[in-house]
Design a protein around this motif. Structure first.
Motif, mmCIF file in Angstrom:
data_model
loop_
_atom_site.group_PDB
_atom_site.id
_atom_site.type_symbol
_atom_site.label_atom_id
_atom_site.label_comp_id
_atom_site.label_asym_id
_atom_site.label_seq_id
_atom_site.Cartn_x
_atom_site.Cartn_y
_atom_site.Cartn_z
ATOM 1 N N VAL A 74 -17.247 -17.557 27.663
ATOM 2 C CA VAL A 74 -16.643 -16.258 27.995
ATOM 3 C C VAL A 74 -16.402 -15.387 26.758
ATOM 4 N N LYS A 75 -16.786 -15.900 25.586
ATOM 5 C CA LYS A 75 -16.805 -15.086 24.356
ATOM 6 C C LYS A 75 -15.535 -14.281 24.104
ATOM 7 N N GLY A 76 -14.409 -14.931 24.166
ATOM 8 C CA GLY A 76 -13.148 -14.276 23.816
ATOM 9 C C GLY A 76 -12.403 -13.662 24.982
ATOM 10 N N ASP A 77 -13.026 -13.558 26.141
ATOM 11 C CA ASP A 77 -12.316 -13.017 27.308
ATOM 12 C C ASP A 77 -11.096 -13.874 27.631
ATOM 13 N N TYR A 78 -10.106 -13.247 28.280
ATOM 14 C CA TYR A 78 -8.925 -14.005 28.675
ATOM 15 C C TYR A 78 -9.248 -14.845 29.909
ATOM 16 N N VAL A 79 -8.661 -16.030 29.949
ATOM 17 C CA VAL A 79 -8.719 -16.874 31.147
ATOM 18 C C VAL A 79 -7.273 -17.120 31.582
ATOM 19 N N ILE A 117 -4.623 -18.142 28.640
ATOM 20 C CA ILE A 117 -3.196 -17.912 28.874
ATOM 21 C C ILE A 117 -2.813 -18.888 29.979
ATOM 22 N N THR A 118 -2.241 -20.031 29.587
ATOM 23 C CA THR A 118 -2.099 -21.141 30.540
ATOM 24 C C THR A 118 -0.922 -20.980 31.491
ATOM 25 N N MET A 119 0.140 -20.258 31.059
ATOM 26 C CA MET A 119 1.424 -20.190 31.766
ATOM 27 C C MET A 119 2.115 -21.566 31.812
ATOM 28 N N ASP A 120 1.618 -22.478 31.027
ATOM 29 C CA ASP A 120 2.301 -23.743 30.776
ATOM 30 C C ASP A 120 3.144 -23.505 29.520
ATOM 31 N N VAL A 121 4.487 -23.543 29.682
ATOM 32 C CA VAL A 121 5.350 -23.132 28.563
ATOM 33 C C VAL A 121 5.145 -23.961 27.294
ATOM 34 N N HIS A 151 -3.824 -7.509 19.363
ATOM 35 C CA HIS A 151 -2.511 -7.944 18.874
ATOM 36 C C HIS A 151 -1.908 -9.060 19.730
ATOM 37 N N ASN A 152 -1.778 -8.816 21.034
ATOM 38 C CA ASN A 152 -0.977 -9.711 21.868
ATOM 39 C C ASN A 152 -1.552 -9.773 23.281
ATOM 40 N N PRO A 153 -2.283 -10.839 23.584
ATOM 41 C CA PRO A 153 -2.974 -10.918 24.877
ATOM 42 C C PRO A 153 -2.056 -10.742 26.090
ATOM 43 N N ILE A 154 -0.864 -11.336 26.060
ATOM 44 C CA ILE A 154 0.001 -11.240 27.244
ATOM 45 C C ILE A 154 0.502 -9.812 27.422
ATOM 46 N N SER A 155 0.847 -9.160 26.327
ATOM 47 C CA SER A 155 1.231 -7.745 26.420
ATOM 48 C C SER A 155 0.075 -6.913 26.949
ATOM 49 N N HIS A 156 -1.110 -7.124 26.432
ATOM 50 C CA HIS A 156 -2.270 -6.341 26.886
ATOM 51 C C HIS A 156 -2.520 -6.549 28.374
ATOM 52 N N LEU A 157 -2.427 -7.796 28.799
ATOM 53 C CA LEU A 157 -2.679 -8.108 30.204
ATOM 54 C C LEU A 157 -1.690 -7.382 31.114
ATOM 55 N N VAL A 158 -0.410 -7.428 30.740
ATOM 56 C CA VAL A 158 0.641 -6.870 31.594
ATOM 57 C C VAL A 158 0.710 -5.347 31.485
ATOM 58 N N TYR A 159 0.714 -4.830 30.253
ATOM 59 C CA TYR A 159 0.990 -3.400 30.091
ATOM 60 C C TYR A 159 -0.268 -2.546 30.044
ATOM 61 N N LEU A 209 -8.981 -20.115 38.666
ATOM 62 C CA LEU A 209 -9.062 -19.497 37.345
ATOM 63 C C LEU A 209 -9.634 -18.090 37.423
ATOM 64 N N VAL A 210 -9.111 -17.219 36.577
ATOM 65 C CA VAL A 210 -9.556 -15.830 36.553
ATOM 66 C C VAL A 210 -9.962 -15.466 35.128
ATOM 67 N N VAL A 211 -11.149 -14.891 34.987
ATOM 68 C CA VAL A 211 -11.636 -14.441 33.685
ATOM 69 C C VAL A 211 -11.561 -12.909 33.644
ATOM 70 N N ILE A 212 -10.879 -12.395 32.596
ATOM 71 C CA ILE A 212 -10.678 -10.948 32.448
ATOM 72 C C ILE A 212 -11.636 -10.420 31.379
ATOM 73 N N ASN A 213 -12.355 -9.374 31.696
ATOM 74 C CA ASN A 213 -13.251 -8.750 30.722
ATOM 75 C C ASN A 213 -12.427 -7.951 29.720
ATOM 76 N N THR A 214 -12.239 -8.509 28.542
ATOM 77 C CA THR A 214 -11.390 -7.845 27.548
ATOM 78 C C THR A 214 -12.202 -7.179 26.438
ATOM 79 N N LYS A 215 -13.505 -7.115 26.628
ATOM 80 C CA LYS A 215 -14.332 -6.422 25.618
ATOM 81 C C LYS A 215 -14.365 -4.931 25.947
ATOM 82 N N GLN A 216 -13.164 -4.368 26.067
ATOM 83 C CA GLN A 216 -12.999 -2.982 26.448
ATOM 84 C C GLN A 216 -11.871 -2.385 25.612
#
Lengths: 430, 430
Positions: free
Chosen positions: A52-57, A12-16, A380-388, A366-373
């Motif tokens: 990172v096997k699919g984790d968010y960066v 998720i780069t935050m580069d539009v 569905h939507n990484p940005i939604s998952h991260l925020v909500y 850089l931050v790696v998020i453990n999303t294998k949870q």
């Protein structure tokens, strides 16, 4: 030469122009990002490959207002009216603070921030040499300032101004450039107009930006009108403050025409949504400020009024609160909330050329998020998952300037056990 | 016979006579708590001694409203107006749901809840046999009901009523008493008055409490007035619903006199604060309801509108939001917020004789929080730290009815990896 690459991430780069890269990679060298894109086939040129096997960066989060030393006061007083909280609880203890309190309080705060994905923070307090040394050792990035309360004698004010100026001279661009500085009158209600003017001219001399608390409470605004005949925004404008780059914290009680002034001068805002709720200060007009093109970023304030420094909670709060208050479910969608904590945070402290998004040439924060949870499923939507759905506690690994500072959820540059021991030793005296 | 004891904990009992025990212990046998107090010197009578070394031990949290199957829709649609979200996104997908969706969606939700310290939850949906089977296998506790939407033919309504009644008959007090049930008309806007009356009489026959969505949105209240000449509270009172024990979800748009009716009949309320913000439904008058003596508890609603099932987030939100909205920092202090998620949760679903606090004779539904972390330091005030600084992600171990269901943050009764695989397989069809 160390050339590292993170592969197979959801970036998720935050580069539009390139917001989300599935099966993506980020390479870095000498602390700087050298590649962002799909995971390359040929990895032989890299000295270290991190799968990172699919984790968010994501880019490191940016906390644009706080007082790290105050973490010693977390949970010391809650659920009290602001003035009672300040006058009976905070100020008497803070008056007993030494360099040692600043050192260990700041270390505790840095552990919290790094572990929850914040890689850059703003700090306004005193004993700032201790704060700067803790930043240097821990590997985090910070924009620091000696906050000046103008009470007391002329000599005291002068000595604070000299201390603040020396801090700027001594620490700007230190720690391999990770430390930058500001000049900081504490607030319009704790500094007389002439003291603010002095600080502003000193900032001009030092070519330094400014940071100030402003319009946090209704009472403070009313007092300003009574004392100086103007609300704080106009008051500070008249004192010439906004001709210098300025970051204001809070801006809760600002009227429409005051936001126009902030927009006109490109004054940056640090919104401290959780602290403002907890202290019953009110709810800042964030959607209105964004509509006027004001750069709004997120700050935690101190853990005495929050009570943690997890920017994921601010993120989620800013995405939720305005929807409910304004009866509009489309306000501040997930992506905008994440912008506030990343690229807008960088813009708010004039570091957007270095941090706030994952782009070639920027610093490797850089931050790696453990999303294998469960919390991140279905995908569905990484940005939604991260925020909500996400939490700062899901942060697995953190890099600042390419150097790993958190590994598997543990801070590797500070001894957390020792810090816990020391902060409890010190706080037993309260 | 297995006799276990947790020792050296900071026990937050939620028993008002004995709220906080430092260096405390909780013993349990046959799923029931047999001792609460200081850590005893003699531990020889216990078959297992669990030393938590200062970690907090709290009663399992209670989530009083949700739809576990809907977790397959987490992040599928956000930041949309409610009607568009429902009509264009939720309902079309839900119409394709099978038993398989219910099974895996519920398992995903149960993992989330257990891992974040929820040991009892309320569920209202269809395919409830699947939900009940997942509850049985996972070891969690639940009060379940088949939610009846009254659209369609008379035959369809009758078959739903029979299905709901059979569910109550088949599953009440199953799973070693961990499953209890309710009868549930979905809402006044999806059920005609005569259908609601039928359900209420069936509930009387079955000696079953009732659960319903009520006054979630302003539009729904206005529609009720237009269709039936009354706002929902009066409407349901007239239909005789409140003569039977009733739990209403939401109660966002209730006026002062309506709260008096709820108080008069001892109607229980599930406040869904995050879902109400996210869907822009509004902010329920929780402080006012508490002042009137109404039992207010906390629910997450589904992870399609939240987007997680971490009750720690609801806790913190309820402790923060009203302070900011009402300009009163003393509203809903930390301890009250924790009561809403524990003992008031138990009262709201008529299980306070069994759960909601750590007391001798109650069920051993216990949660251990890992507090050897920066977020919980210095050790000033455990309840403040739990509410304002803690996170559901800090849950280390969970016991339900004395049986361990989470160990070191991992659910031991459900295979999380398999569930993640299955929910992603199913949601790819959306």
């Amino acid at each position: 030469m160390s050339k590292k690459i993170i592969i197979n991430g959801t970036i998720i780069t935050m580069d539009v122009n390139n917001l989300l890269i599935k099966d993506g990679a980020v390479a870095f060298e000498n602390g700087e990002i050298t590649y962002v894109g799909e995971t390359p086939n040929d990895l032989t040129t890299y000295t270290e490959v991190i799968d990172v096997k699919g984790d968010y960066v994501i880019p490191g989060l940016i906390n644009t207002h706080g007082h790290a030393s105050m973490s010693l006061l977390r949970g010391y007083a809650d659920d009290l009216p602001l003035q009672q909280w300040l006058e009976e609880k905070m100020w008497p203890i803070e008056a007993t603070y030494t360099k040692e309190h600043a050192k260990w309080g700041t270390n505790l705060s840095i552990i919290e921030m790094l572990r929850t994905g914040t890689t850059t923070f703003v700090d306004m307090y005193d004993n700032m040499d201790e704060v700067a040394m803790a930043v240097d050792k821990s590997g985090i990035r910070a924009r620091l300032c000696r906050g000046m309360i103008g009470f007391g004698s002329e000599e005291l004010r002068q000595s604070k101004l000299d201390e603040a100026s020396n801090f700027v001279r001594n620490w700007s661009n230190q720690a391999n450039g990770r430390i930058t500085t500001m000049m900081s009158p504490h607030s319009p209600y704790t500094c007389t107009p002439d003291f603010i003017e002095k600080i502003v001219s000193r900032a001009v001399e030092l070519n330094s930006p400014l940071h100030i608390h402003m319009s946090e409470t209704k009472a403070e605004v009313e007092l300003n009108v009574k004392e100086y005949g103007e609300r704080p925004v106009k008051h500070l404008e008249k004192l010439g403050m906004f001709h210098q780059p300025t970051l204001v914290a809070h801006a809760v009680h600002v009227e429409d025409w005051e936001m126009d002034i902030l927009a006109e001068y490109d004054v940056k805002v640090s919104n401290n949504i959780i602290s403002n709720l907890k202290l019953a200060s009110g709810i800042a007009p964030v959607p209105e400020m964004l509509n006027k093109g004001i750069t709004v970023s997120l700050g935690t304030d101190s853990s005495a009024s929050n009570n943690n420094l997890d920017l994921f909670e601010e993120l989620k709060q800013v995405a939720l609160l305005y929807k409910g208050v304004h009866n509009d479910a489309t306000l501040i969608p997930a992506e905008k909330a994440l912008q506030l904590a990343t690229i807008h945070g960088a813009e708010a402290i004039w570091l957007d050329h270095q941090v706030g998004s994952i782009e070639v040439g920027k610093q490797a924060d850089l931050v790696v998020i453990n999303t294998k949870q469960a919390f991140y499923q279905p995908a569905h939507n990484p940005i939604s998952h991260l925020v909500y759905s996400g939490s700062g506690r899901d942060v697995k690994d953190v890099y600042v300037q390419g150097k790993q500072v958190v590994k598997n959820g543990q801070c590797v540059t500070i001894d957390e056990e020792m810090v816990i021991f020391e902060v409890n030793r010190l706080s037993k005296q309260f």
